[in-house]
Motif scaffolding. Sequence first.
Motif, PDB file in Angstrom:
ATOM      1  N   PRO A  87      26.596 -39.177  34.526  1.00  0.00           N
ATOM      2  CA  PRO A  87      27.650 -38.520  33.738  1.00  0.00           C
ATOM      3  C   PRO A  87      27.210 -37.168  33.163  1.00  0.00           C
ATOM      4  O   PRO A  87      28.055 -36.329  32.862  1.00  0.00           O
ATOM      5  CB  PRO A  87      27.965 -39.520  32.628  1.00  0.00           C
ATOM      6  CG  PRO A  87      26.831 -40.459  32.597  1.00  0.00           C
ATOM      7  CD  PRO A  87      26.198 -40.451  33.952  1.00  0.00           C
ATOM      8  N   ASP A  88      25.909 -36.949  33.030  1.00  0.00           N
ATOM      9  CA  ASP A  88      25.435 -35.642  32.568  1.00  0.00           C
ATOM     10  C   ASP A  88      25.772 -34.553  33.584  1.00  0.00           C
ATOM     11  O   ASP A  88      26.084 -33.421  33.212  1.00  0.00           O
ATOM     12  CB  ASP A  88      23.933 -35.663  32.308  1.00  0.00           C
ATOM     13  CG  ASP A  88      23.566 -36.526  31.122  1.00  0.00           C
ATOM     14  OD1 ASP A  88      24.449 -36.772  30.265  1.00  0.00           O
ATOM     15  OD2 ASP A  88      22.407 -36.963  31.038  1.00  0.00           O
ATOM     16  N   GLU A 137      29.107 -29.953  35.296  1.00  0.00           N
ATOM     17  CA  GLU A 137      30.105 -29.393  36.208  1.00  0.00           C
ATOM     18  C   GLU A 137      31.384 -29.025  35.459  1.00  0.00           C
ATOM     19  O   GLU A 137      32.001 -28.002  35.745  1.00  0.00           O
ATOM     20  CB  GLU A 137      30.415 -30.400  37.323  1.00  0.00           C
ATOM     21  CG  GLU A 137      29.285 -30.567  38.304  1.00  0.00           C
ATOM     22  CD  GLU A 137      29.536 -31.681  39.308  1.00  0.00           C
ATOM     23  OE1 GLU A 137      30.542 -32.411  39.166  1.00  0.00           O
ATOM     24  OE2 GLU A 137      28.725 -31.806  40.241  1.00  0.00           O
ATOM     25  N   PHE A 138      31.770 -29.852  34.481  1.00  0.00           N
ATOM     26  CA  PHE A 138      32.964 -29.570  33.695  1.00  0.00           C
ATOM     27  C   PHE A 138      32.788 -28.286  32.882  1.00  0.00           C
ATOM     28  O   PHE A 138      33.685 -27.442  32.836  1.00  0.00           O
ATOM     29  CB  PHE A 138      33.263 -30.751  32.761  1.00  0.00           C
ATOM     30  CG  PHE A 138      34.491 -30.566  31.935  1.00  0.00           C
ATOM     31  CD1 PHE A 138      35.745 -30.730  32.487  1.00  0.00           C
ATOM     32  CD2 PHE A 138      34.397 -30.216  30.598  1.00  0.00           C
ATOM     33  CE1 PHE A 138      36.893 -30.551  31.735  1.00  0.00           C
ATOM     34  CE2 PHE A 138      35.533 -30.035  29.824  1.00  0.00           C
ATOM     35  CZ  PHE A 138      36.783 -30.209  30.395  1.00  0.00           C
ATOM     36  N   VAL A 139      31.623 -28.125  32.270  1.00  0.00           N
ATOM     37  CA  VAL A 139      31.354 -26.912  31.485  1.00  0.00           C
ATOM     38  C   VAL A 139      31.376 -25.684  32.387  1.00  0.00           C
ATOM     39  O   VAL A 139      31.941 -24.646  32.025  1.00  0.00           O
ATOM     40  CB  VAL A 139      30.005 -27.041  30.736  1.00  0.00           C
ATOM     41  CG1 VAL A 139      29.557 -25.710  30.167  1.00  0.00           C
ATOM     42  CG2 VAL A 139      30.110 -28.083  29.633  1.00  0.00           C
ATOM     43  N   PRO A 178      38.920 -41.121  31.988  1.00  0.00           N
ATOM     44  CA  PRO A 178      38.805 -41.989  33.172  1.00  0.00           C
ATOM     45  C   PRO A 178      37.976 -41.356  34.286  1.00  0.00           C
ATOM     46  O   PRO A 178      37.359 -42.066  35.077  1.00  0.00           O
ATOM     47  CB  PRO A 178      40.246 -42.202  33.626  1.00  0.00           C
ATOM     48  CG  PRO A 178      41.116 -41.410  32.733  1.00  0.00           C
ATOM     49  CD  PRO A 178      40.288 -40.824  31.648  1.00  0.00           C
ATOM     50  N   GLU A 179      37.933 -40.035  34.331  1.00  0.00           N
ATOM     51  CA  GLU A 179      37.138 -39.368  35.362  1.00  0.00           C
ATOM     52  C   GLU A 179      35.656 -39.700  35.211  1.00  0.00           C
ATOM     53  O   GLU A 179      34.941 -39.865  36.199  1.00  0.00           O
ATOM     54  CB  GLU A 179      37.322 -37.839  35.296  1.00  0.00           C
ATOM     55  CG  GLU A 179      38.715 -37.363  35.584  1.00  0.00           C
ATOM     56  CD  GLU A 179      39.609 -37.360  34.351  1.00  0.00           C
ATOM     57  OE1 GLU A 179      39.103 -37.433  33.217  1.00  0.00           O
ATOM     58  OE2 GLU A 179      40.835 -37.307  34.536  1.00  0.00           O
ATOM     59  N   ILE A 180      35.191 -39.810  33.961  1.00  0.00           N
ATOM     60  CA  ILE A 180      33.780 -40.133  33.730  1.00  0.00           C
ATOM     61  C   ILE A 180      33.503 -41.567  34.156  1.00  0.00           C
ATOM     62  O   ILE A 180      32.468 -41.867  34.759  1.00  0.00           O
ATOM     63  CB  ILE A 180      33.394 -39.900  32.254  1.00  0.00           C
ATOM     64  CG1 ILE A 180      33.443 -38.406  31.947  1.00  0.00           C
ATOM     65  CG2 ILE A 180      32.014 -40.456  31.952  1.00  0.00           C
ATOM     66  CD1 ILE A 180      33.111 -38.042  30.532  1.00  0.00           C
ATOM     67  N   ILE A 181      34.426 -42.471  33.858  1.00  0.00           N
ATOM     68  CA  ILE A 181      34.245 -43.867  34.264  1.00  0.00           C
ATOM     69  C   ILE A 181      34.184 -43.957  35.785  1.00  0.00           C
ATOM     70  O   ILE A 181      33.310 -44.641  36.345  1.00  0.00           O
ATOM     71  CB  ILE A 181      35.374 -44.743  33.687  1.00  0.00           C
ATOM     72  CG1 ILE A 181      35.246 -44.779  32.164  1.00  0.00           C
ATOM     73  CG2 ILE A 181      35.329 -46.149  34.271  1.00  0.00           C
ATOM     74  CD1 ILE A 181      36.381 -45.425  31.443  1.00  0.00           C
ATOM     75  N   ASP A 182      35.075 -43.253  36.481  1.00  0.00           N
ATOM     76  CA  ASP A 182      35.039 -43.233  37.944  1.00  0.00           C
ATOM     77  C   ASP A 182      33.726 -42.651  38.447  1.00  0.00           C
ATOM     78  O   ASP A 182      33.142 -43.153  39.408  1.00  0.00           O
ATOM     79  CB  ASP A 182      36.208 -42.422  38.505  1.00  0.00           C
ATOM     80  CG  ASP A 182      37.555 -43.070  38.226  1.00  0.00           C
ATOM     81  OD1 ASP A 182      37.583 -44.289  37.937  1.00  0.00           O
ATOM     82  OD2 ASP A 182      38.576 -42.353  38.278  1.00  0.00           O
ATOM     83  N   GLN A 212      33.877 -22.493  32.108  1.00  0.00           N
ATOM     84  CA  GLN A 212      33.379 -21.114  32.039  1.00  0.00           C
ATOM     85  C   GLN A 212      34.035 -20.232  33.096  1.00  0.00           C
ATOM     86  O   GLN A 212      34.414 -19.090  32.808  1.00  0.00           O
ATOM     87  CB  GLN A 212      31.852 -21.089  32.212  1.00  0.00           C
ATOM     88  CG  GLN A 212      31.100 -21.590  31.004  1.00  0.00           C
ATOM     89  CD  GLN A 212      29.599 -21.669  31.242  1.00  0.00           C
ATOM     90  OE1 GLN A 212      29.133 -21.754  32.376  1.00  0.00           O
ATOM     91  NE2 GLN A 212      28.836 -21.657  30.159  1.00  0.00           N
ATOM     92  N   LYS A 213      34.189 -20.764  34.311  1.00  0.00           N
ATOM     93  CA  LYS A 213      34.850 -19.994  35.363  1.00  0.00           C
ATOM     94  C   LYS A 213      36.286 -19.682  34.974  1.00  0.00           C
ATOM     95  O   LYS A 213      36.768 -18.563  35.169  1.00  0.00           O
ATOM     96  CB  LYS A 213      34.831 -20.760  36.685  1.00  0.00           C
ATOM     97  CG  LYS A 213      33.502 -20.767  37.381  1.00  0.00           C
ATOM     98  CD  LYS A 213      33.587 -21.547  38.688  1.00  0.00           C
ATOM     99  CE  LYS A 213      32.232 -21.664  39.330  1.00  0.00           C
ATOM    100  NZ  LYS A 213      32.273 -22.492  40.562  1.00  0.00           N
TER     101      LYS A 213
END
Length: 162
Positions: A95-96, A101-103, A83-87, A107-108
């Motif tokens: 979305p890329d 940002e998710f990757v 749902p975060e991607i849809i938002d 990593q952090k």
Amino acid sequence: MAPISVDRVDGDYSVPFTRIRESDWYLDQIKDVIQDLFQIQSATHGYAGPQTQQELVRLITRLVGSLSTLSKDASTLQTRIPPEIIDYVDEGRNPDIYTREFVELVQKGNQYLKGKSDAFIGFRDALADEITKAWPDMKKDVENVLQDKAAEPAVKLNGTST
């Protein structure tokens, strides 16, 4: 791909088929819709009077049938879009960028956990040294514990060992 037979008679769309992968059937349906749209575009571009009008009515009827079939059957398709991607997309964002940002966030987190793991290894070794200094007669036991720990495989997040 699984064999698919599609019987189309005057807008009646009955689709008997056997399918290996359900997504292949949906992909074929989407390709049909795109093909119908292209044919409508071509017929509109080369409009030549009543004959073209009849062809356009036939093509639009076929497009409506294709969209109806796809819409009806797509409601049973399980999607796995967070749902975060849809938002994110609803806010007009790419979305890329969300994926990047998710990757970076993962990593952090991995770096933080690796630092904690390394700190615990350092603490284990320092504790072993201090125990050996304080109780020299336990040196053999401390070495056994350290050897047993070194022989254990590291466990990854997916439950497999390295």
